[in-house]
Design a protein around this motif. Structure first.
Motif, short mmCIF file in Angstrom:
data_model
loop_
_atom_site.label_atom_id
_atom_site.label_comp_id
_atom_site.label_asym_id
_atom_site.label_seq_id
_atom_site.Cartn_x
_atom_site.Cartn_y
_atom_site.Cartn_z
N HIS A 23 -57.87 -10.07 -13.36
CA HIS A 23 -57.64 -8.99 -14.31
C HIS A 23 -58.63 -9.05 -15.48
O HIS A 23 -58.42 -8.42 -16.50
N CYS A 24 -59.72 -9.79 -15.32
CA CYS A 24 -60.63 -9.97 -16.46
C CYS A 24 -61.36 -8.66 -16.78
O CYS A 24 -61.41 -7.74 -15.97
N ASP A 25 -61.93 -8.60 -17.98
CA ASP A 25 -62.63 -7.39 -18.41
C ASP A 25 -63.78 -7.04 -17.48
O ASP A 25 -64.00 -5.87 -17.16
N THR A 26 -64.54 -8.03 -17.03
CA THR A 26 -65.67 -7.76 -16.15
C THR A 26 -65.21 -7.13 -14.84
O THR A 26 -65.76 -6.13 -14.37
N THR A 27 -64.19 -7.71 -14.25
CA THR A 27 -63.67 -7.16 -12.99
C THR A 27 -63.16 -5.74 -13.18
O THR A 27 -63.42 -4.86 -12.35
N ARG A 28 -62.45 -5.50 -14.27
CA ARG A 28 -61.94 -4.15 -14.52
C ARG A 28 -63.09 -3.15 -14.65
O ARG A 28 -63.05 -2.06 -14.09
N HIS A 29 -64.14 -3.51 -15.37
CA HIS A 29 -65.24 -2.57 -15.59
C HIS A 29 -66.10 -2.38 -14.35
O HIS A 29 -66.60 -1.28 -14.10
N VAL A 30 -66.29 -3.43 -13.56
CA VAL A 30 -67.14 -3.30 -12.37
C VAL A 30 -66.42 -2.56 -11.25
O VAL A 30 -67.06 -1.92 -10.42
N SER A 31 -65.09 -2.62 -11.24
CA SER A 31 -64.34 -1.99 -10.16
C SER A 31 -63.71 -0.66 -10.57
O SER A 31 -63.41 0.18 -9.71
N GLY A 32 -63.47 -0.49 -11.86
CA GLY A 32 -62.74 0.68 -12.32
C GLY A 32 -61.24 0.57 -12.09
O GLY A 32 -60.51 1.53 -12.26
N LEU A 33 -60.79 -0.61 -11.70
CA LEU A 33 -59.38 -0.85 -11.39
C LEU A 33 -58.81 -1.86 -12.37
O LEU A 33 -59.54 -2.62 -12.99
N LEU A 34 -57.48 -1.88 -12.48
CA LEU A 34 -56.84 -2.82 -13.40
C LEU A 34 -56.98 -4.27 -12.93
O LEU A 34 -56.98 -5.18 -13.73
N CYS A 35 -57.06 -4.46 -11.62
CA CYS A 35 -57.29 -5.81 -11.08
C CYS A 35 -57.90 -5.70 -9.70
O CYS A 35 -57.90 -4.63 -9.10
N SER A 36 -58.42 -6.78 -9.23
CA SER A 36 -58.93 -6.83 -7.87
C SER A 36 -58.41 -8.12 -7.23
O SER A 36 -57.97 -9.04 -7.91
N SER A 37 -58.47 -8.16 -5.90
CA SER A 37 -57.95 -9.33 -5.20
C SER A 37 -58.95 -9.78 -4.15
O SER A 37 -59.55 -8.96 -3.45
N TYR A 38 -59.11 -11.09 -4.08
CA TYR A 38 -60.06 -11.72 -3.16
C TYR A 38 -59.42 -12.93 -2.51
O TYR A 38 -58.50 -13.53 -3.06
N VAL A 39 -59.95 -13.27 -1.33
CA VAL A 39 -59.50 -14.45 -0.58
C VAL A 39 -60.70 -15.35 -0.36
O VAL A 39 -61.75 -14.89 0.11
N PRO A 40 -60.59 -16.64 -0.70
CA PRO A 40 -61.70 -17.57 -0.44
C PRO A 40 -61.98 -17.67 1.06
O PRO A 40 -61.07 -17.68 1.88
N ILE A 41 -63.27 -17.72 1.40
CA ILE A 41 -63.70 -17.81 2.79
C ILE A 41 -64.02 -19.27 3.10
O ILE A 41 -64.83 -19.88 2.41
N PRO A 42 -63.42 -19.81 4.17
CA PRO A 42 -63.77 -21.18 4.56
C PRO A 42 -65.17 -21.20 5.17
O PRO A 42 -65.63 -20.20 5.72
N ASP A 43 -65.81 -22.30 5.07
CA ASP A 43 -67.12 -22.51 5.68
C ASP A 43 -68.18 -21.56 5.17
O ASP A 43 -69.14 -21.25 5.87
N ALA A 44 -68.04 -21.02 3.96
CA ALA A 44 -69.08 -20.21 3.35
C ALA A 44 -70.22 -21.15 2.97
O ALA A 44 -69.99 -22.35 2.79
N PRO A 45 -71.44 -20.75 2.82
CA PRO A 45 -71.86 -19.37 2.84
C PRO A 45 -72.19 -18.90 4.26
O PRO A 45 -72.41 -19.67 5.15
N PHE A 46 -72.20 -17.60 4.42
CA PHE A 46 -72.70 -16.96 5.61
C PHE A 46 -73.54 -15.79 5.14
O PHE A 46 -73.51 -15.44 3.97
N PRO A 47 -74.31 -15.15 6.02
CA PRO A 47 -75.26 -14.14 5.55
C PRO A 47 -74.59 -12.92 4.93
O PRO A 47 -73.76 -12.28 5.56
N VAL A 48 -74.92 -12.63 3.71
CA VAL A 48 -74.47 -11.40 3.07
C VAL A 48 -75.69 -10.65 2.54
O VAL A 48 -75.58 -9.86 1.61
N THR A 49 -76.84 -10.90 3.16
CA THR A 49 -78.09 -10.33 2.66
C THR A 49 -78.18 -8.82 2.85
O THR A 49 -79.03 -8.19 2.25
#
Ligand SMILES: [Zn+2]
Length: 107
Positions: free
Chosen positions: A35-61
């Protein structure tokens, strides 16, 4: 018996899709709500939700990167703008973690 389950993270336009495997022993996965200010401003939403990925990193290029702070890089589709991943820098390089946006899961 399969020891992992795989979900597909995809953006709205279909330009980006990434299969992500989770060990079944890690289920249910923890969800990170932000719910941080940065997340709110970058998403335009009151909050965002994420799940940690095991065995990261993988290509996100294939995604556009935005460094919203020295510790956080956000990855989104250049075409449809869908937020897909966030990389959080840890105190040590091995502590870095990549998380997938929960709404990117394709059904
Ligand atoms: Zn897209």
């Amino acid at each position: 018996m399969t020891s992992t389950t795989t979900v597909l993270a995809a953006c709205l336009c279909g330009s980006n899709s990434h299969p992500i495997s989770f060990p079944k022993s890690s289920l249910p996965v923890p969800v990170h709500l932000c719910h941080c200010d940065t997340t709110r401003h970058v998403s335009g939403l009151l909050c965002s939700s994420y799940v940690p990925i095991p065995d990261a990193p993988f290509p996100v290029t294939s995604l556009t990167q935005y460094h919203s702070s020295p510790e956080v890089t956000r990855y989104f589709c250049s075409t449809c703008g869908a937020p897909m991943f966030v990389k959080v820098r840890g105190s040590q390089p091995e502590a870095d973690r990549l998380e997938v946006a929960t709404g990117a899961k394709k059904h």
